[in-house]
Design a protein around this motif. Structure first.
Motif, PDB file in Angstrom:
ATOM      1  N   ASP A 111       0.807  -1.228   0.000  1.00  0.00           N
ATOM      2  CA  ASP A 111       0.000   0.000   0.000  1.00  0.00           C
ATOM      3  C   ASP A 111       0.835   1.270   0.000  1.00  0.00           C
ATOM      4  O   ASP A 111       0.325   2.344  -0.345  1.00  0.00           O
ATOM      5  N   HIS A 148       3.656 -11.295  -4.801  1.00  0.00           N
ATOM      6  CA  HIS A 148       3.188 -11.759  -3.492  1.00  0.00           C
ATOM      7  C   HIS A 148       2.253 -12.970  -3.667  1.00  0.00           C
ATOM      8  O   HIS A 148       2.381 -13.971  -2.965  1.00  0.00           O
ATOM      9  N   HIS A 155      -7.261 -12.678   6.098  1.00  0.00           N
ATOM     10  CA  HIS A 155      -5.848 -12.778   5.685  1.00  0.00           C
ATOM     11  C   HIS A 155      -4.978 -11.925   6.622  1.00  0.00           C
ATOM     12  O   HIS A 155      -3.940 -12.381   7.101  1.00  0.00           O
ATOM     13  N   THR A 156      -5.440 -10.700   6.902  1.00  0.00           N
ATOM     14  CA  THR A 156      -4.684  -9.809   7.793  1.00  0.00           C
ATOM     15  C   THR A 156      -4.570 -10.410   9.202  1.00  0.00           C
ATOM     16  O   THR A 156      -3.489 -10.436   9.788  1.00  0.00           O
ATOM     17  N   TYR A 167       2.682 -13.575  13.184  1.00  0.00           N
ATOM     18  CA  TYR A 167       3.741 -12.803  13.857  1.00  0.00           C
ATOM     19  C   TYR A 167       3.898 -13.287  15.297  1.00  0.00           C
ATOM     20  O   TYR A 167       5.006 -13.451  15.789  1.00  0.00           O
TER      21      TYR A 167
HETATM   22  C1  HEM Z   1       3.052 -17.229   2.617  1.00  0.00           C
HETATM   23  C2  HEM Z   1       1.829 -16.865   2.350  1.00  0.00           C
HETATM   24  C3  HEM Z   1       1.333 -15.467   2.553  1.00  0.00           C
HETATM   25  C4  HEM Z   1       1.696 -14.538   3.516  1.00  0.00           C
HETATM   26  C5  HEM Z   1       2.708 -14.708   4.661  1.00  0.00           C
HETATM   27  C6  HEM Z   1       0.920 -13.337   3.250  1.00  0.00           C
HETATM   28  C7  HEM Z   1       0.979 -12.179   4.014  1.00  0.00           C
HETATM   29  C8  HEM Z   1       0.303 -11.013   3.726  1.00  0.00           C
HETATM   30  C9  HEM Z   1       0.350  -9.807   4.518  1.00  0.00           C
HETATM   31  C10 HEM Z   1       1.153  -9.634   5.820  1.00  0.00           C
HETATM   32  C11 HEM Z   1      -0.439  -8.889   3.918  1.00  0.00           C
HETATM   33  C12 HEM Z   1      -0.745  -7.473   4.430  1.00  0.00           C
HETATM   34  C13 HEM Z   1      -2.061  -7.591   5.189  1.00  0.00           C
HETATM   35  C14 HEM Z   1      -2.433  -6.330   5.943  1.00  0.00           C
HETATM   36  O1  HEM Z   1      -1.623  -5.830   6.723  1.00  0.00           O
HETATM   37  O2  HEM Z   1      -3.581  -5.901   5.798  1.00  0.00           O
HETATM   38  C15 HEM Z   1      -0.988  -9.483   2.717  1.00  0.00           C
HETATM   39  C16 HEM Z   1      -1.827  -8.848   1.800  1.00  0.00           C
HETATM   40  C17 HEM Z   1      -2.351  -9.435   0.648  1.00  0.00           C
HETATM   41  N1  HEM Z   1      -2.199 -10.753   0.252  1.00  0.00           N
HETATM   42 FE1  HEM Z   1      -1.076 -12.152   1.194  1.00  0.00          FE
HETATM   43  N2  HEM Z   1       0.131 -13.550   2.141  1.00  0.00           N
HETATM   44  C18 HEM Z   1       0.348 -14.831   1.679  1.00  0.00           C
HETATM   45  C19 HEM Z   1      -0.254 -15.454   0.588  1.00  0.00           C
HETATM   46  C20 HEM Z   1      -1.128 -14.836  -0.322  1.00  0.00           C
HETATM   47  C21 HEM Z   1      -1.729 -15.471  -1.469  1.00  0.00           C
HETATM   48  C22 HEM Z   1      -1.528 -16.933  -1.883  1.00  0.00           C
HETATM   49  C23 HEM Z   1      -2.494 -14.537  -2.101  1.00  0.00           C
HETATM   50  C24 HEM Z   1      -3.340 -14.638  -3.341  1.00  0.00           C
HETATM   51  C25 HEM Z   1      -3.269 -15.610  -4.251  1.00  0.00           C
HETATM   52  C26 HEM Z   1      -2.385 -13.300  -1.330  1.00  0.00           C
HETATM   53  C27 HEM Z   1      -3.021 -12.108  -1.641  1.00  0.00           C
HETATM   54  C28 HEM Z   1      -2.901 -10.938  -0.942  1.00  0.00           C
HETATM   55  C29 HEM Z   1      -3.505  -9.685  -1.339  1.00  0.00           C
HETATM   56  C30 HEM Z   1      -4.353  -9.431  -2.585  1.00  0.00           C
HETATM   57  C31 HEM Z   1      -3.159  -8.735  -0.354  1.00  0.00           C
HETATM   58  C32 HEM Z   1      -3.522  -7.260  -0.315  1.00  0.00           C
HETATM   59  C33 HEM Z   1      -2.357  -6.500  -0.952  1.00  0.00           C
HETATM   60  C34 HEM Z   1      -2.717  -5.037  -1.115  1.00  0.00           C
HETATM   61  O3  HEM Z   1      -2.500  -4.270  -0.154  1.00  0.00           O
HETATM   62  O4  HEM Z   1      -3.224  -4.707  -2.175  1.00  0.00           O
HETATM   63  N3  HEM Z   1      -1.553 -13.521  -0.260  1.00  0.00           N
HETATM   64  N4  HEM Z   1      -0.541 -10.781   2.637  1.00  0.00           N
END
Ligand code: HEM
Length: 201
Positions: free
Chosen positions: A46, A60, A166-167, A174
């Motif tokens: 972001d 990601h 997800h968040t 953590y």
């Molecule tokens: C090892 C696996 C993963 C970890 C550790 C991880 C971790 C994270 C973290 C820490 C955030 C920020 C959340 C926040 O603070 O609000 C995030 C955002 C996000 N993640 Fe993941 N994630 C993983 C896998 C995935 C996968 C497989 C997908 C989709 C196929 C995905 C899609 C997204 C999306 C779309 C965002 C929002 C990004 C934005 O700000 O536009 N993530 N993820």
């Protein structure tokens, strides 16, 4: 295969491993590295300049799907192998805490990427913006979620809800990582009974 130094025998003569196998060690450190990369990419998405956001979020997603695959392999390793037992002199509360943390870490290695994949599949433009894995080949969305009626998806706020999940799973990660790393360092430096050396090549 275990060399002689990598296993001891218990009282019944059954070999008990004293360290993790090469496969387990490789999966452990590869997954750890990919998860750290993904936390950095996810948290920074972001605050990046506009033209960086798309490639960073796409990377990601690809790393996350890779973690999901590697985590499933790791679960297969775990159910087909006996890990080296924790040293007998550890108090039982500490052994229990370690087992609970390890179990929850396995759950998170699967649930975290899965929740990201659900979040992305519930995105209103998912059908018209196909996902590509590392920009090399097409990767499916979760069809059941992507193909739900757009009005239903909207009224249930599915995209936002999966995003929040997800968040929150990230926060749980953590906390568990702090426990996991803190525990390993305590055994290393305070108890002077290293368990870390069983997980390094
Ligand atoms: C090892 C696996 C993963 C970890 C550790 C991880 C971790 C994270 C973290 C820490 C955030 C920020 C959340 C926040 O603070 O609000 C995030 C955002 C996000 N993640 Fe993941 N994630 C993983 C896998 C995935 C996968 C497989 C997908 C989709 C196929 C995905 C899609 C997204 C999306 C779309 C965002 C929002 C990004 C934005 O700000 O536009 N993530 N993820």
């Amino acid at each position: 295969m275990n060399s002689h130094a990598d296993s001891l025998a218990d009282s019944t003569g059954t070999p008990v491993p004293t360290r993790y196998t090469r496969t387990a060690i490789t999966l452990h450190w590869l997954i750890a590295l990919l998860i750290i990369c993904n936390v950095v990419l996810g948290l920074s998405a972001d605050s990046l300049p506009d033209d960086w956001v798309r490639p960073v979020v796409d990377t990601h997603k690809s790393i996350g799907i890779t973690v999901l695959g590697l985590a499933l392999l790791r679960v297969l390793w775990r159910v087909s192998h006996k890990p080296p037992p924790l040293p007998r002199e550890f108090p039982s509360w500490e052994k229990m805490a370690a087992h609970v943390a390890h179990f929850l870490l396995y759950l998170l290695m699967i649930a975290l990427p899965l929740s990201g994949w659900l979040h992305d599949s519930a995105w209103k433009d998912a059908a018209t913006h196909p996902m590509r894995l590392f920009n090399l080949f097409p990767w499916p969305r979760i069809g059941f979620v992507m193909n739900l009626d757009p009005a239903l998806k909207e009224s249930l706020h599915l995209h936002d809800r999966f995003g929040a999940l997800h968040t929150w799973l990230g926060y749980a990660l953590y906390a568990l990582l702090a426990m996991h790393i803190g525990g390993a360092l305590k055994h290393q430096w305070i108890d002077r009974k290293s368990v870390l050396k069983r997980m390094v090549p």
